[in-house]
Design a protein around this motif. Structure first.
Motif, PDB file in Angstrom:
ATOM      1  N   ALA A   5      -4.379   6.543   4.863  1.00 24.67           N
ATOM      2  CA  ALA A   5      -3.990   7.265   3.650  1.00 24.67           C
ATOM      3  C   ALA A   5      -2.503   7.610   3.697  1.00 24.67           C
ATOM      4  N   GLU A   6      -2.070   8.070   4.866  1.00 26.36           N
ATOM      5  CA  GLU A   6      -0.658   8.411   5.063  1.00 26.36           C
ATOM      6  C   GLU A   6       0.227   7.177   4.863  1.00 26.36           C
ATOM      7  N   ALA A   7      -0.196   6.052   5.463  1.00 24.86           N
ATOM      8  CA  ALA A   7       0.565   4.812   5.337  1.00 24.86           C
ATOM      9  C   ALA A   7       0.649   4.395   3.871  1.00 24.86           C
ATOM     10  N   ALA A  12       3.787   3.580  -0.971  1.00 22.05           N
ATOM     11  CA  ALA A  12       3.937   3.800  -2.414  1.00 22.05           C
ATOM     12  C   ALA A  12       5.318   4.366  -2.730  1.00 22.05           C
ATOM     13  N   ARG A  13       5.819   5.225  -1.848  1.00 22.87           N
ATOM     14  CA  ARG A  13       7.145   5.829  -2.066  1.00 22.87           C
ATOM     15  C   ARG A  13       8.262   4.800  -2.102  1.00 22.87           C
ATOM     16  N   VAL A  14       8.091   3.686  -1.403  1.00 21.65           N
ATOM     17  CA  VAL A  14       9.125   2.643  -1.431  1.00 21.65           C
ATOM     18  C   VAL A  14       8.735   1.488  -2.367  1.00 21.65           C
ATOM     19  N   GLY A  15       7.742   1.744  -3.223  1.00 25.66           N
ATOM     20  CA  GLY A  15       7.400   0.783  -4.263  1.00 25.66           C
ATOM     21  C   GLY A  15       6.317  -0.224  -3.932  1.00 25.66           C
ATOM     22  N   LEU A  16       5.680  -0.100  -2.751  1.00 23.51           N
ATOM     23  CA  LEU A  16       4.589  -1.018  -2.385  1.00 23.51           C
ATOM     24  C   LEU A  16       3.266  -0.333  -2.697  1.00 23.51           C
ATOM     25  N   GLU A  17       2.731  -0.641  -3.891  1.00 24.54           N
ATOM     26  CA  GLU A  17       1.571   0.121  -4.360  1.00 24.54           C
ATOM     27  C   GLU A  17       0.245  -0.608  -4.224  1.00 24.54           C
ATOM     28  N   ARG A  18       0.280  -1.924  -3.970  1.00 21.07           N
ATOM     29  CA  ARG A  18      -0.970  -2.672  -3.853  1.00 21.07           C
ATOM     30  C   ARG A  18      -1.267  -2.980  -2.396  1.00 21.07           C
ATOM     31  N   VAL A  19      -1.773  -1.993  -1.673  1.00 21.48           N
ATOM     32  CA  VAL A  19      -2.144  -2.186  -0.268  1.00 21.48           C
ATOM     33  C   VAL A  19      -3.576  -2.710  -0.264  1.00 21.48           C
ATOM     34  N   GLY A 110      20.350   1.104   9.139  1.00 22.67           N
ATOM     35  CA  GLY A 110      19.441   0.288   9.943  1.00 22.67           C
ATOM     36  C   GLY A 110      18.131  -0.064   9.259  1.00 22.67           C
ATOM     37  N   TYR A 111      17.975   0.307   7.977  1.00 21.95           N
ATOM     38  CA  TYR A 111      16.719   0.010   7.272  1.00 21.95           C
ATOM     39  C   TYR A 111      16.789  -1.293   6.476  1.00 21.95           C
ATOM     40  N   ARG A 112      17.959  -1.605   5.943  1.00 20.93           N
ATOM     41  CA  ARG A 112      18.102  -2.820   5.125  1.00 20.93           C
ATOM     42  C   ARG A 112      18.360  -4.064   5.964  1.00 20.93           C
ATOM     43  N   SER A 113      19.009  -3.890   7.132  1.00 19.81           N
ATOM     44  CA  SER A 113      19.397  -5.078   7.906  1.00 19.81           C
ATOM     45  C   SER A 113      18.206  -5.928   8.364  1.00 19.81           C
ATOM     46  N   PRO A 114      17.060  -5.341   8.779  1.00 20.77           N
ATOM     47  CA  PRO A 114      15.945  -6.227   9.156  1.00 20.77           C
ATOM     48  C   PRO A 114      15.474  -7.109   7.989  1.00 20.77           C
ATOM     49  N   MET A 115      15.499  -6.561   6.757  1.00 22.70           N
ATOM     50  CA  MET A 115      15.137  -7.370   5.585  1.00 22.70           C
ATOM     51  C   MET A 115      16.135  -8.497   5.408  1.00 22.70           C
ATOM     52  N   ALA A 116      17.422  -8.178   5.579  1.00 23.33           N
ATOM     53  CA  ALA A 116      18.474  -9.182   5.438  1.00 23.33           C
ATOM     54  C   ALA A 116      18.320 -10.277   6.492  1.00 23.33           C
ATOM     55  N   VAL A 117      17.968  -9.881   7.720  1.00 19.92           N
ATOM     56  CA  VAL A 117      17.747 -10.867   8.793  1.00 19.92           C
ATOM     57  C   VAL A 117      16.668 -11.857   8.359  1.00 19.92           C
TER      58      VAL A 117
END
Length: 148
Positions: A5-7, A12-19, A110-117
């Motif tokens: 539930a926490e996850a 959802a807070r970062v826009g991923l709503e269909r888990v 340090g949050y965006r760079s893994p996506m960029a990688v």
């Protein structure tokens, strides 16, 4: 359980709503089954600074730094010689990035760079390294930036 539930709330807070589910037993269970795991190479800002110092006079260059922050963040100070390629425009800026070079990727915290990688790997770069802590950590350690 409550962890799921926490996850879900955090996603959802970062826009991923269909888990649609989660991995029972986590990544350890996945590894035990012998299923593939892809790891991401990472360096600290100190290690990147050492690489920059060592490679400053190397010709031809053996690596490049790609900064994926937004324009305002870049303008406030960046690593000398870095290539500016904001994350949301990364594929458009790929022409400025040499796929044959080792590529260090830096963002703000340090949050965006893994996506960029991941994006850079998908477009064919082989040797891509995430810089932990991003420019926030770089500045916290008083490492040099330039405005030009």
């Amino acid at each position: 359980g409550s962890g799921a539930a926490e996850a879900r709330t955090r996603l959802a807070r970062v826009g991923l709503e269909r888990v649609t589910g989660w991995l029972a037993g986590g990544i350890e269970a996945w590894k035990e089954q012998g299923l593939p795991v892809e790891t991401m190479a990472q360096v600290t800002v100190g290690e990147l600074n050492e690489a920059l110092a060592a490679g400053r006079d190397t010709t031809p260059r053996t690596f490049q730094v790609v900064d994926v922050r937004r324009q305002g963040e870049w303008t406030a100070g960046h690593i000398a010689g870095a290539i500016h390629a904001p994350l949301h425009l990364l594929e458009d800026h790929a022409a400025y990035i040499d796929p044959s070079l080792r590529t260090y990727v830096v963002c703000g915290g340090g949050y965006r760079s893994p996506m960029a990688v991941e994006i850079l790997r998908e477009i064919g770069l082989k040797d891509v390294i995430d810089v932990k802590g991003g420019m926030a950590e770089w500045k916290a350690q008083s490492l040099p930036t330039t405005l030009s």
